[in-house]
Scaffold this active site. Structure first.
Site, PDB file in Angstrom:
ATOM      1  CD  GLN A 114      -3.261   0.247   0.376  1.00  0.00           C
ATOM      2  OE1 GLN A 114      -3.633  -0.902   0.606  1.00  0.00           O
ATOM      3  NE2 GLN A 114      -3.841   0.979  -0.550  1.00  0.00           N
ATOM      4  CE  LYS A 117      -2.517  -1.100  -3.826  1.00  0.00           C
ATOM      5  NZ  LYS A 117      -3.732  -1.834  -3.354  1.00  0.00           N
ATOM      6  CE  LYS A 129      -5.433  -3.917   2.783  1.00  0.00           C
ATOM      7  NZ  LYS A 129      -5.628  -3.374   1.412  1.00  0.00           N
ATOM      8  CG  ASP A 169      -8.398  -5.835   1.211  1.00  0.00           C
ATOM      9  OD1 ASP A 169      -7.808  -5.190   0.332  1.00  0.00           O
ATOM     10  OD2 ASP A 169      -8.206  -7.066   1.367  1.00  0.00           O
ATOM     11  CB  THR A 213     -10.732  -1.555  -6.944  1.00  0.00           C
ATOM     12  OG1 THR A 213     -10.793  -0.796  -5.736  1.00  0.00           O
ATOM     13  CG2 THR A 213      -9.419  -2.312  -7.011  1.00  0.00           C
ATOM     14  CG  ASN A 244     -15.699  -3.644  -4.373  1.00  0.00           C
ATOM     15  OD1 ASN A 244     -14.615  -3.128  -4.625  1.00  0.00           O
ATOM     16  ND2 ASN A 244     -16.831  -2.978  -4.463  1.00  0.00           N
ATOM     17  CB  SER A 380      -9.979   5.832  -0.590  1.00  0.00           C
ATOM     18  OG  SER A 380     -10.763   4.668  -0.444  1.00  0.00           O
TER      19      SER A 380
HETATM   20  P1  NDP Z   1     -14.373  -9.288  -1.744  1.00  0.00           P
HETATM   21  O1  NDP Z   1     -14.438  -9.822  -0.372  1.00  0.00           O
HETATM   22  O2  NDP Z   1     -15.441  -8.385  -2.237  1.00  0.00           O
HETATM   23  O3  NDP Z   1     -14.241 -10.479  -2.799  1.00  0.00           O
HETATM   24  C1  NDP Z   1     -13.186 -11.374  -2.722  1.00  0.00           C
HETATM   25  C2  NDP Z   1     -13.336 -12.402  -3.822  1.00  0.00           C
HETATM   26  O4  NDP Z   1     -12.147 -13.190  -3.876  1.00  0.00           O
HETATM   27  C3  NDP Z   1     -14.468 -13.369  -3.564  1.00  0.00           C
HETATM   28  O5  NDP Z   1     -14.982 -13.840  -4.787  1.00  0.00           O
HETATM   29  C4  NDP Z   1     -13.781 -14.478  -2.787  1.00  0.00           C
HETATM   30  O6  NDP Z   1     -14.432 -15.736  -2.848  1.00  0.00           O
HETATM   31  C5  NDP Z   1     -12.444 -14.534  -3.487  1.00  0.00           C
HETATM   32  N1  NDP Z   1     -11.431 -14.985  -2.535  1.00  0.00           N
HETATM   33  C6  NDP Z   1     -11.081 -14.380  -1.377  1.00  0.00           C
HETATM   34  N2  NDP Z   1     -10.161 -15.095  -0.723  1.00  0.00           N
HETATM   35  C7  NDP Z   1      -9.931 -16.166  -1.488  1.00  0.00           C
HETATM   36  C8  NDP Z   1      -9.073 -17.272  -1.356  1.00  0.00           C
HETATM   37  N3  NDP Z   1      -8.263 -17.414  -0.280  1.00  0.00           N
HETATM   38  N4  NDP Z   1      -9.074 -18.193  -2.351  1.00  0.00           N
HETATM   39  C9  NDP Z   1      -9.886 -18.057  -3.429  1.00  0.00           C
HETATM   40  N5  NDP Z   1     -10.725 -17.019  -3.603  1.00  0.00           N
HETATM   41  C10 NDP Z   1     -10.740 -16.098  -2.651  1.00  0.00           C
HETATM   42  O7  NDP Z   1     -12.941  -8.557  -1.837  1.00  0.00           O
HETATM   43  P2  NDP Z   1     -12.424  -7.477  -2.890  1.00  0.00           P
HETATM   44  O8  NDP Z   1     -13.040  -7.717  -4.215  1.00  0.00           O
HETATM   45  O9  NDP Z   1     -12.546  -6.153  -2.257  1.00  0.00           O
HETATM   46  O10 NDP Z   1     -10.858  -7.806  -2.943  1.00  0.00           O
HETATM   47  C11 NDP Z   1     -10.297  -8.695  -3.912  1.00  0.00           C
HETATM   48  C12 NDP Z   1      -8.815  -8.421  -4.041  1.00  0.00           C
HETATM   49  O11 NDP Z   1      -8.611  -7.064  -4.465  1.00  0.00           O
HETATM   50  C13 NDP Z   1      -7.989  -8.561  -2.765  1.00  0.00           C
HETATM   51  O12 NDP Z   1      -6.684  -9.001  -3.118  1.00  0.00           O
HETATM   52  C14 NDP Z   1      -7.904  -7.135  -2.251  1.00  0.00           C
HETATM   53  O13 NDP Z   1      -6.777  -6.940  -1.408  1.00  0.00           O
HETATM   54  C15 NDP Z   1      -7.740  -6.395  -3.571  1.00  0.00           C
HETATM   55  N6  NDP Z   1      -8.070  -4.971  -3.586  1.00  0.00           N
HETATM   56  C16 NDP Z   1      -9.285  -4.520  -3.144  1.00  0.00           C
HETATM   57  C17 NDP Z   1      -9.595  -3.178  -3.224  1.00  0.00           C
HETATM   58  C18 NDP Z   1     -10.928  -2.643  -2.849  1.00  0.00           C
HETATM   59  O14 NDP Z   1     -11.160  -1.442  -3.047  1.00  0.00           O
HETATM   60  N7  NDP Z   1     -11.857  -3.459  -2.353  1.00  0.00           N
HETATM   61  C19 NDP Z   1      -8.602  -2.192  -3.707  1.00  0.00           C
HETATM   62  C20 NDP Z   1      -7.385  -2.781  -4.212  1.00  0.00           C
HETATM   63  C21 NDP Z   1      -7.146  -4.125  -4.125  1.00  0.00           C
HETATM   64  P3  NDP Z   1     -15.285 -16.253  -1.573  1.00  0.00           P
HETATM   65  O15 NDP Z   1     -16.485 -15.373  -1.527  1.00  0.00           O
HETATM   66  O16 NDP Z   1     -15.575 -17.667  -1.896  1.00  0.00           O
HETATM   67  O17 NDP Z   1     -14.401 -16.097  -0.375  1.00  0.00           O
HETATM   68  O1  2IT Z   2      -5.753  -2.645  -1.367  1.00  0.00           O
HETATM   69  C1  2IT Z   2      -6.306  -1.530  -1.460  1.00  0.00           C
HETATM   70  O2  2IT Z   2      -5.801  -0.609  -2.094  1.00  0.00           O
HETATM   71  C2  2IT Z   2      -7.599  -1.351  -0.802  1.00  0.00           C
HETATM   72  N1  2IT Z   2      -8.132  -2.308  -0.238  1.00  0.00           N
HETATM   73  C3  2IT Z   2      -8.262  -0.010  -0.798  1.00  0.00           C
HETATM   74  C4  2IT Z   2      -7.712   0.865   0.282  1.00  0.00           C
HETATM   75  C5  2IT Z   2      -8.430   2.182   0.493  1.00  0.00           C
HETATM   76  O3  2IT Z   2      -8.011   2.856   1.437  1.00  0.00           O
HETATM   77  O4  2IT Z   2      -9.338   2.539  -0.249  1.00  0.00           O
END
Ligand code: NDP
Ligand code: 2IT
Length: 448
Positions: A114, A117, A129, A169, A213, A244, A380
């Protein structure tokens, strides 16, 4: 990949020794240090001030007990974390993850990523984080609320709009941010909008933060393809995950003319050759919190594969948007053999180092997460800006700012890669560009 510079190598060894058992953190540090050899050769002042050693050591790490009572009356105990990694560029900024796999090593890897980034966005935000090993799956809204209230009852004393600004997250979305904000407001008796981002748009949240994202990842792909005189139009795309980031990556890929033919969750994946039905996906994941297998049950055109690897599905563009180390060397080989030429990481560190090497060797356009998924945290920062001025922008304005920011991140990565003699190397470009901005601020502020 090797850390060839001996000074960097000894820093890496020290990080491993001082942070035993934290494999993901070691991996994230190594990946950045691997890019910094030419930077320390050109800029001995960073080494002299031990900037790299300082960057690898979080400014503050908080671990706390989170007790709460489930719907049956049973007392549950989870562990909460907040790692305030680096505040050279602004208040600590980064999400909270609620997932059973969360431990200090995961929070530190995410906090470390982070820092770079956030620097790459060009905005005034430091890196941090947090999260918990709490598993929201199968929990009622009332249980999630009680957990969030207990979590915030400790966290509130460490955060603030000028100190540390958490967001979502994995496992933390609009529902959780609402409960967390409500408890912060109650304890502090302050309507301090800028203390959390990802709020509802009716009470201080920014337009487009929810989408940012995934949209940003698609914008970044579009920028990379533009360099080759191409676009997403007509491309076949595979997106892992269905949370998400994945949902809004699908939405923007479709808007830009691509077709997403597969999405997944942790239990399996669905293939839908006609293009993923976004309304059904949102209904299942955002409203019903159902499994992705349900998608195939409601859509005859689609098929569900339990377990297995979504990377077996042939595509032009792969967007890993689920979790760390979900795309390994063998999956990378399969993707390349089946014609994939573009990979952009919507998730944080989803590709293993050996997987990245396969893509680089094959000449695949590869965008690391700290560049490709920075649209979320950047929006954000736009939310913080709106909160500070008590303003609220339109969807169009927020989205056009996001698109500009992603183009800026792409340009910064490309310039740094050119400057260090590695044109097209977005990994080096992102690491070097992010590092330089943080390191220069740290040098200016002295030994603190
Ligand atoms: P969500 O909780 O909304 O969704 C996560 C997704 O990934 C789900 O489909 C979940 O499946 C799957 N998943 C999670 N853990 C695992 C695992 N161990 N093995 C397989 N599948 C898995 O999270 P986000 O979409 O917010 O985050 C997804 C990724 O993006 C993460 O790496 C996060 O750090 C990154 N990220 C998120 C941001 C944000 O703004 N939200 C910003 C930047 C990066 P299931 O439901 O079955 O667990
Ligand atoms: O990994 C990431 O960049 C996030 N989960 C978003 C962090 C934020 O402060 O919006």
């Amino acid at each position: 990949m090797t850390v060839d510079d001996s000074r960097l190598h000894s820093i890496y060894d020290l990080v491993v020794r001082r942070n035993p058992g934290e494999d993901e953190f070691h991996q994230a540090v190594r990946e950045v240090l691997d890019s910094l050899g030419p930077v320390v050769a050109r800029h001995p002042e960073y080494a002299d001030a031990r900037v790299i050693e300082r960057i690898c050591e979080p400014e503050r790490q908080i671990i706390f007990r989170v007790p709460w009572v489930d719907d049956s009356g049973r007392v549950e105990i989870n562990r909460g974390f907040r790692v305030e990694f680096n505040s050279a560029l602004g208040p600590y900024k980064g999400g909270l993850r609620f997932h059973p796999s969360v431990y200090l090593g995961i929070v530190k890897f995410l906090g470390f990523e982070q820092v770079f980034k956030n620097a790459l966005t060009g905005m005034p935000i430091g890196g941090g984080k947090g999260g918990s090993d709490f598993d929201p799956k199968g929990r009622s809204d009332a249980e999630v609320m009680r957990f969030c209230q207990s979590f915030m009852t400790e966290l509130y004393r460490h955060i603030g709009e000028y100190t540390d600004v958490p967001a979502g997250d994995i496992g933390v979305g609009g529902r959780e941010i609402g409960y967390l904000f409500g408890q912060y407001k109650r304890i502090t008796n302050r309507y301090e909008s800028g203390v959390l981002t990802g709020k509802g748009t009716g009470w201080g949240g920014s337009a487009v933060r929810k989408e940012a994202t995934g949209y940003g990842t698609a914008f970044f792909v579009q920028e990379m393809l533009r360099e080759r005189g191409e676009s997403l139009d007509g491309k076949r795309v595979v997106v892992s995950g269905s949370g998400n980031v994945a949902i809004y990556a699908v939405e923007k890929v479709h808007a830009l003319g691509g077709t997403v033919v597969a999405v997944s969750d942790s239990a399996g994946y669905v293939v839908d050759e006609t293009g993923v039905d976004l309304e059904l996906l949102k209904q299942l994941k955002e409203v019903e919190r159902a499994r992705i297998s349900e998608y195939a049950e409601r859509r005859p055109a689609a098929s569900y594969v339990a377990g297995g690897s979504i990377w077996d599905v042939p595509c032009d563009v792969a967007l890993p948007c689920a979790t760390e180390n979900e795309l390994d060397e063998s999956a990378a080989r399969t993707l390349v053999e089946q014609g994939c030429t573009v990979v952009a990481e919507g998730a944080n560190m989803p590709t293993t180092p050996a997987g990245v090497a396969v893509f680089v060797d094959a000449g695949v356009l590869f965008a690391p997460g700290k560049a490709a998924n920075a649209g979320g945290v950047a929006t954000s920062a736009l939310e913080m800006q709106q909160n500070a001025s008590r303003d609220s922008w339109t969807h169009e304005h927020a989205e056009s700012r996001l698109a500009e920011i992603m183009a800026g991140i792409h340009a910064r990565c490309a310039e740094a890669a050119d400057d260090y003699g590695r044109p097209g190397d977005y990994v080096l470009g992102a690491n070097v560009s992010g590092f330089l901005r943080v390191a220069d601020a740290m040098l200016a502020m002295g030994v603190v």
